[in-house]
Design a protein around this motif. Structure first.
Motif, PDB file in Angstrom:
ATOM      1  N   THR A  48       0.828  -1.203   0.000  1.00  0.00           N
ATOM      2  CA  THR A  48       0.000   0.000   0.000  1.00  0.00           C
ATOM      3  C   THR A  48       0.864   1.256   0.000  1.00  0.00           C
ATOM      4  OG1 THR A  48      -1.862  -1.074   1.120  1.00  0.00           O
ATOM      5  CG2 THR A  48      -1.686   1.324   1.353  1.00  0.00           C
ATOM      6  N   LEU A  49       1.846   1.293   0.867  1.00  0.00           N
ATOM      7  CA  LEU A  49       2.701   2.475   0.983  1.00  0.00           C
ATOM      8  C   LEU A  49       3.447   2.765  -0.314  1.00  0.00           C
ATOM      9  CD1 LEU A  49       4.201   1.790   4.526  1.00  0.00           C
ATOM     10  CD2 LEU A  49       2.755   3.730   3.913  1.00  0.00           C
ATOM     11  N   THR A  50       3.847   1.736  -1.043  1.00  0.00           N
ATOM     12  CA  THR A  50       4.665   1.911  -2.244  1.00  0.00           C
ATOM     13  C   THR A  50       3.850   1.906  -3.531  1.00  0.00           C
ATOM     14  OG1 THR A  50       5.112  -0.482  -2.229  1.00  0.00           O
ATOM     15  CG2 THR A  50       6.737   0.953  -1.167  1.00  0.00           C
ATOM     16  N   ASP A  51       2.525   1.883  -3.423  1.00  0.00           N
ATOM     17  CA  ASP A  51       1.644   1.956  -4.595  1.00  0.00           C
ATOM     18  C   ASP A  51       1.555   3.405  -5.056  1.00  0.00           C
ATOM     19  OD1 ASP A  51      -0.414   2.041  -6.434  1.00  0.00           O
ATOM     20  OD2 ASP A  51      -1.842   0.935  -5.197  1.00  0.00           O
ATOM     21  N   PRO A  52       2.020   3.732  -6.286  1.00  0.00           N
ATOM     22  CA  PRO A  52       1.960   5.123  -6.751  1.00  0.00           C
ATOM     23  C   PRO A  52       0.555   5.695  -6.816  1.00  0.00           C
ATOM     24  CG  PRO A  52       3.473   3.844  -8.110  1.00  0.00           C
ATOM     25  CD  PRO A  52       2.732   2.863  -7.246  1.00  0.00           C
ATOM     26  N   SER A  53      -0.470   4.837  -6.829  1.00  0.00           N
ATOM     27  CA  SER A  53      -1.847   5.327  -6.869  1.00  0.00           C
ATOM     28  C   SER A  53      -2.214   6.126  -5.624  1.00  0.00           C
ATOM     29  CB  SER A  53      -2.834   4.160  -7.022  1.00  0.00           C
ATOM     30  OG  SER A  53      -2.633   3.469  -8.230  1.00  0.00           O
ATOM     31  N   PHE A  54      -1.448   5.949  -4.532  1.00  0.00           N
ATOM     32  CA  PHE A  54      -1.728   6.665  -3.291  1.00  0.00           C
ATOM     33  C   PHE A  54      -1.004   8.007  -3.212  1.00  0.00           C
ATOM     34  CE2 PHE A  54      -3.036   2.460  -1.534  1.00  0.00           C
ATOM     35  CZ  PHE A  54      -4.254   2.845  -1.004  1.00  0.00           C
ATOM     36  N   HIS A  55      -0.352   8.413  -4.286  1.00  0.00           N
ATOM     37  CA  HIS A  55       0.351   9.697  -4.290  1.00  0.00           C
ATOM     38  C   HIS A  55      -0.629  10.830  -3.975  1.00  0.00           C
ATOM     39  CE1 HIS A  55       3.049  12.873  -5.257  1.00  0.00           C
ATOM     40  NE2 HIS A  55       2.573  13.131  -6.457  1.00  0.00           N
ATOM     41  N   GLY A  56      -0.272  11.669  -3.013  1.00  0.00           N
ATOM     42  CA  GLY A  56      -1.119  12.798  -2.639  1.00  0.00           C
ATOM     43  C   GLY A  56      -2.157  12.476  -1.587  1.00  0.00           C
ATOM     44  N   GLN A  57      -2.116  11.238  -1.042  1.00  0.00           N
ATOM     45  CA  GLN A  57      -3.143  10.844  -0.084  1.00  0.00           C
ATOM     46  C   GLN A  57      -2.539  10.469   1.263  1.00  0.00           C
ATOM     47  OE1 GLN A  57      -5.005   7.752  -2.486  1.00  0.00           O
ATOM     48  NE2 GLN A  57      -6.646   9.155  -3.045  1.00  0.00           N
ATOM     49  N   VAL A  58      -3.288  10.775   2.312  1.00  0.00           N
ATOM     50  CA  VAL A  58      -2.943  10.360   3.669  1.00  0.00           C
ATOM     51  C   VAL A  58      -3.793   9.138   3.976  1.00  0.00           C
ATOM     52  CG1 VAL A  58      -3.006  10.999   6.101  1.00  0.00           C
ATOM     53  CG2 VAL A  58      -2.298  12.684   4.384  1.00  0.00           C
ATOM     54  N   VAL A  59      -3.154   8.000   4.140  1.00  0.00           N
ATOM     55  CA  VAL A  59      -3.859   6.728   4.248  1.00  0.00           C
ATOM     56  C   VAL A  59      -4.111   6.370   5.712  1.00  0.00           C
ATOM     57  CG1 VAL A  59      -3.770   4.263   3.744  1.00  0.00           C
ATOM     58  CG2 VAL A  59      -2.926   5.913   2.070  1.00  0.00           C
ATOM     59  N   VAL A  60      -5.370   6.103   6.022  1.00  0.00           N
ATOM     60  CA  VAL A  60      -5.779   5.648   7.343  1.00  0.00           C
ATOM     61  C   VAL A  60      -5.979   4.139   7.272  1.00  0.00           C
ATOM     62  CG1 VAL A  60      -7.503   5.843   9.173  1.00  0.00           C
ATOM     63  CG2 VAL A  60      -6.984   7.835   7.716  1.00  0.00           C
ATOM     64  N   GLN A  79       9.957   1.968  -6.050  1.00  0.00           N
ATOM     65  CA  GLN A  79      11.228   2.203  -5.381  1.00  0.00           C
ATOM     66  C   GLN A  79      11.116   3.116  -4.165  1.00  0.00           C
ATOM     67  OE1 GLN A  79      14.093   0.555  -6.312  1.00  0.00           O
ATOM     68  NE2 GLN A  79      12.598  -0.506  -7.588  1.00  0.00           N
ATOM     69  N   ARG A  80       9.904   3.565  -3.830  1.00  0.00           N
ATOM     70  CA  ARG A  80       9.774   4.495  -2.715  1.00  0.00           C
ATOM     71  C   ARG A  80       8.361   4.444  -2.142  1.00  0.00           C
ATOM     72  NH1 ARG A  80       8.555  10.569  -4.694  1.00  0.00           N
ATOM     73  NH2 ARG A  80       7.329  10.395  -2.779  1.00  0.00           N
ATOM     74  N   ILE A  81       8.187   5.064  -0.996  1.00  0.00           N
ATOM     75  CA  ILE A  81       6.858   5.266  -0.418  1.00  0.00           C
ATOM     76  C   ILE A  81       6.215   6.460  -1.107  1.00  0.00           C
ATOM     77  CG2 ILE A  81       5.616   5.951   1.677  1.00  0.00           C
ATOM     78  CD1 ILE A  81       7.695   4.417   3.289  1.00  0.00           C
ATOM     79  N   TRP A  82       4.936   6.309  -1.499  1.00  0.00           N
ATOM     80  CA  TRP A  82       4.239   7.381  -2.213  1.00  0.00           C
ATOM     81  C   TRP A  82       3.197   8.102  -1.383  1.00  0.00           C
ATOM     82  CZ3 TRP A  82       5.766   9.690  -6.428  1.00  0.00           C
ATOM     83  CH2 TRP A  82       6.617   9.004  -7.321  1.00  0.00           C
ATOM     84  N   VAL A  83       2.718   7.500  -0.298  1.00  0.00           N
ATOM     85  CA  VAL A  83       1.660   8.156   0.477  1.00  0.00           C
ATOM     86  C   VAL A  83       2.181   9.471   1.038  1.00  0.00           C
ATOM     87  CG1 VAL A  83       0.626   5.932   1.075  1.00  0.00           C
ATOM     88  CG2 VAL A  83       2.203   7.028   2.676  1.00  0.00           C
ATOM     89  N   SER A  84       1.289  10.438   1.182  1.00  0.00           N
ATOM     90  CA  SER A  84       1.674  11.724   1.770  1.00  0.00           C
ATOM     91  C   SER A  84       1.748  11.656   3.284  1.00  0.00           C
ATOM     92  CB  SER A  84       0.679  12.809   1.353  1.00  0.00           C
ATOM     93  OG  SER A  84       0.767  13.054  -0.031  1.00  0.00           O
ATOM     94  N   GLN A 111      12.385   7.953   4.746  1.00  0.00           N
ATOM     95  CA  GLN A 111      11.830   8.597   3.562  1.00  0.00           C
ATOM     96  C   GLN A 111      11.041   9.865   3.889  1.00  0.00           C
ATOM     97  OE1 GLN A 111      10.325   6.000   0.448  1.00  0.00           O
ATOM     98  NE2 GLN A 111      11.184   4.209   1.479  1.00  0.00           N
ATOM     99  N   GLY A 112      11.082  10.297   5.140  1.00  0.00           N
ATOM    100  CA  GLY A 112      10.471  11.561   5.510  1.00  0.00           C
ATOM    101  C   GLY A 112       8.967  11.577   5.478  1.00  0.00           C
ATOM    102  N   VAL A 113       8.346  10.429   5.739  1.00  0.00           N
ATOM    103  CA  VAL A 113       6.883  10.339   5.706  1.00  0.00           C
ATOM    104  C   VAL A 113       6.334  10.607   7.099  1.00  0.00           C
ATOM    105  CG1 VAL A 113       4.893   8.885   5.201  1.00  0.00           C
ATOM    106  CG2 VAL A 113       6.977   8.688   3.817  1.00  0.00           C
ATOM    107  N   VAL A 114       5.555  11.668   7.227  1.00  0.00           N
ATOM    108  CA  VAL A 114       4.965  12.048   8.504  1.00  0.00           C
ATOM    109  C   VAL A 114       3.718  11.211   8.761  1.00  0.00           C
ATOM    110  CG1 VAL A 114       3.887  13.929   9.804  1.00  0.00           C
ATOM    111  CG2 VAL A 114       5.874  14.388   8.356  1.00  0.00           C
ATOM    112  N   GLY A 115       3.640  10.626   9.956  1.00  0.00           N
ATOM    113  CA  GLY A 115       2.482   9.828  10.316  1.00  0.00           C
ATOM    114  C   GLY A 115       2.044  10.113  11.736  1.00  0.00           C
ATOM    115  N   ILE A 116       0.971   9.449  12.125  1.00  0.00           N
ATOM    116  CA  ILE A 116       0.452   9.599  13.480  1.00  0.00           C
ATOM    117  C   ILE A 116      -0.085   8.249  13.933  1.00  0.00           C
ATOM    118  CG2 ILE A 116      -1.849  10.317  12.679  1.00  0.00           C
ATOM    119  CD1 ILE A 116      -1.990  12.174  15.128  1.00  0.00           C
ATOM    120  N   SER A 117       0.102   7.952  15.215  1.00  0.00           N
ATOM    121  CA  SER A 117      -0.402   6.704  15.797  1.00  0.00           C
ATOM    122  C   SER A 117      -1.168   7.021  17.073  1.00  0.00           C
ATOM    123  CB  SER A 117       0.766   5.758  16.109  1.00  0.00           C
ATOM    124  OG  SER A 117       1.580   6.292  17.137  1.00  0.00           O
ATOM    125  N   ASP A 118      -1.741   5.948  17.637  1.00  0.00           N
ATOM    126  CA  ASP A 118      -2.436   6.049  18.930  1.00  0.00           C
ATOM    127  C   ASP A 118      -3.647   6.977  18.865  1.00  0.00           C
ATOM    128  OD1 ASP A 118      -0.471   4.410  20.552  1.00  0.00           O
ATOM    129  OD2 ASP A 118       0.848   5.994  19.772  1.00  0.00           O
TER     130      ASP A 118
END
Length: 390
Positions: A48-60, A79-84, A111-118
Motif C-alpha cells: 500500500t505504501l509503495t503503490d503510486p496510486s496513493f500519491h497525494g493521499q494520507v492513508v488511514v 522504489q519508494r513510499i508514495w503516500v503523503s 523517507q520523511g513520511v509524517v504519520g500519526i499513531s495512537d
C-alpha cells in the motif's frame, strides 16, 4: 519533514471540516497534507505504501495493528513510499517475520513520511465514511500549533478533484521487462503509476513488456509494433488526463488489443464517451466484492480508487450495451457494495478494462485470469508479421 521522531512525540491530525485527533508521531517529525482516505486491508501495508496510486493521499489503516511483519526488500511495488502521510492506531512494538529486515517506522523515518499513531482510527474512518474523503494535515513536533491555523494550512492544500498526478509518478525512461520462457507477445504498457507486480505477471505469460512514460505518443507506440497496449493504475482525477485519453482513442481506432486497470479503466470510459465522477470515499483495500455479470462469479478484489466511470442507467439496473464512437460497449463488472461500474468490455473493438487491481499486490488472486484474457484477446486479434517475433 526533516528530523526523526520518537513514538512519544505529540502529534495532531486536523481534517478540513475542523475535526481533530490527537496522538503520537509515527515516522518523521514535521507536517504533511493530502486527501484523507481509509484502506480496509488487514495486511499488505508495504504494498500500500509503495503503490503510486496513493500519491497525494494520507492513508488511514482500518486494521488496528500495523507493522507486525516489518519491511522486506522484495514486496515493494515501486522504489519508494508514495503516500503523503500514514495513520495507524497501534503500531507494532517490534516486527516478527523471518523476511523482515527493518521496521515500518524505519522506512517512514528514512523517507520523511509524517504519520500519526495512537488515535481512534475507527472513529476517524466512520467520520470519513459519513462525510466523505477530505483534505487532512498531520502535524508533529515544532509543526504543532493552534488548531485554527492548522485548519488554514489544510484548507489551502489542493483538492484531489482536478489533480493531474500521473506525470509525477510515471517512469522518466522507458524500460523492458523480458518475457519469461518463450516470447509470445509484445505489449506497450503506459505507466500511469504502475505497480511492479503487473509487468511481472504479464512476463510470466510470455509477454515482453515495454513500460513507457505517460507522455508517450501513439507514433512511439506504433514503432514498437505491439500486439497489445496496457494502461496501468495511477493517481489523480481522470478528467484531467486529456492527452492520455486522446492516445487511447488512437489505440482503439487502430484496433490494437487493449487492457486497462484502475486509472486505465477510467480512461477507457472517457475514450468511449462516458463521464467520470468522484466517489464519496472511494474503494481501498483487498476485500472488495465484484460481480462479473457474464458468469455470475463474485471476485474478492484489491482496489484503490477515488473516481469511477459513470454509465447512465447502471445504478437503476440497465445493463444493455451502449453505443459509442467505437461500437457497442457493455458493463462487464459491478461492485456489489454500491453498484459502481467495475469493468467495461467493448464488443466491436478488442478492448476491455477493470476498475480493480488483478495483480493483487497485496490481495487475493481471484482476478489473475484477466491477464490470461488479455493474452487470449491478442491471440484472437492476430498480429502483423514480426510483431510477436520482436
Amino acid at each position: 519533514m526533516s528530523s526523526l521522531c520518537s513514538q512519544t512525540t505529540p502529534a495532531v491530525l486536523v481534517l478540513e471540516d475542523g475535526r481533530v485527533f490527537r496522538g503520537n508521531a509515527f515516522g518523521a517529525i514535521g507536517q504533511t497534507v493530502g486527501e484523507a482516505v481509509f484502506c480496509t486491508a488487514m495486511t499488505g501495508y508495504q504494498e500500500t505504501l509503495t503503490d503510486p496510486s496513493f500519491h497525494g493521499q494520507v492513508v488511514v489503516m482500518t486494521a488496528p495493528h500495523v507493522g507486525n511483519t516489518g519491511i522486506n526488500d522484495e514486496d515493494g511495488e515501486s522504489q519508494r513510499i508514495w503516500v503523503s502521510g500514514f495513520v495507524v492506531r497501534d503500531p507494532a512494538l517490534r516486527p516478527s517475520n523471518w523476511r523482515s529486515v527493518r521496521t515500518l517506522q524505519d522506512d517512514l523515518r528514512e523517507q520523511g513520511v509524517v504519520g500519526i499513531s495512537d488515535i481512534d482510527t475507527r472513529a476517524l474512518t466512520r467520520h470519513l465514511r459519513e462525510r466523505g474523503a477530505m483534505r487532512v494535515g498531520i502535524f508533529s513536533g515544532p509543526a504543532v500549533g493552534e488548531v485554527p491555523e492548522l485548519c488554514k494550512i489544510v484548507r489551502s492544500a489542493p483538492p484531489m478533484s482536478g489533480a493531474a498526478l500521473a506525470q509525477e509518478v510515471s517512469t522518466e525512461q522507458a524500460y523492458v521487462v523480458p518475457a519469461q520462457g518463450q516470447k509470445r507477445f509484445t505489449v506497450a504498457a503506459l505507466d500511469l503509476g504502475i505497480k511492479a507486480n503487473t509487468p511481472r505477471m504479464l512476463s510470466e505469460r510470455g509477454i515482453e513488456v515495454h513500460v513507457l512514460p505517460c507522455d508517450t505518443s501513439f507514433q512511439q507506440i506504433s514503432e514498437l509494433a505491439p500486439d497489445g497496449v496496457f494502461f496501468s493504475n495511477g493517481p489523480g482525477d481522470p478528467a484531467s488526463a486529456d492527452a492520455e485519453v486522446d492516445l487511447l482513442r488512437q489505440v482503439l481506432a487502430a484496433r490494437i488489443p487493449f487492457f486497462g486497470i484502475c486509472f486505465g479503466n477510467q480512461l477507457l470510459g472517457r475514450a468511449l464517451g462516458f463521464g467520470t465522477f468522484k466517489l464519496k470515499y472511494g474503494h481501498r483495500g483487498i476485500n472488495q466484492p465484484v460481480l462479473e455479470r457474464a458468469t455470475g462469479r463474485v471476485e474478492i478484489t484489491a482496489q484503490n480508487h477515488g473516481f469511477a466511470v459513470e454509465v447512465p442507467g447502471v445504478q437503476e439496473g440497465d445493463f444493455s450495451p451502449r453505443q459509442t464512437p467505437f461500437g457497442r460497449v457493455e458493463v462487464s463488472h459491478i461492485c456489489l457494495n454500491d453498484q459502481v461500474v467495475e469493468g467495461l468490455r467493448c464488443l466491436d473493438v478488442p478492448a476491455f478494462s477493470v476498475q480493480y487491481h488483478p495483480e493483487a499486490a497485496a490481495g487475493p488472486h481471484d482476478s489473475a485470469y484477466l491477464f490470461d484474457r488479455f493474452v487470449e484477446l491478442m491471440a484472437e486479434s492476430g498480429s502483423s508479421p514480426g510483431r510477436s517475433e520482436g
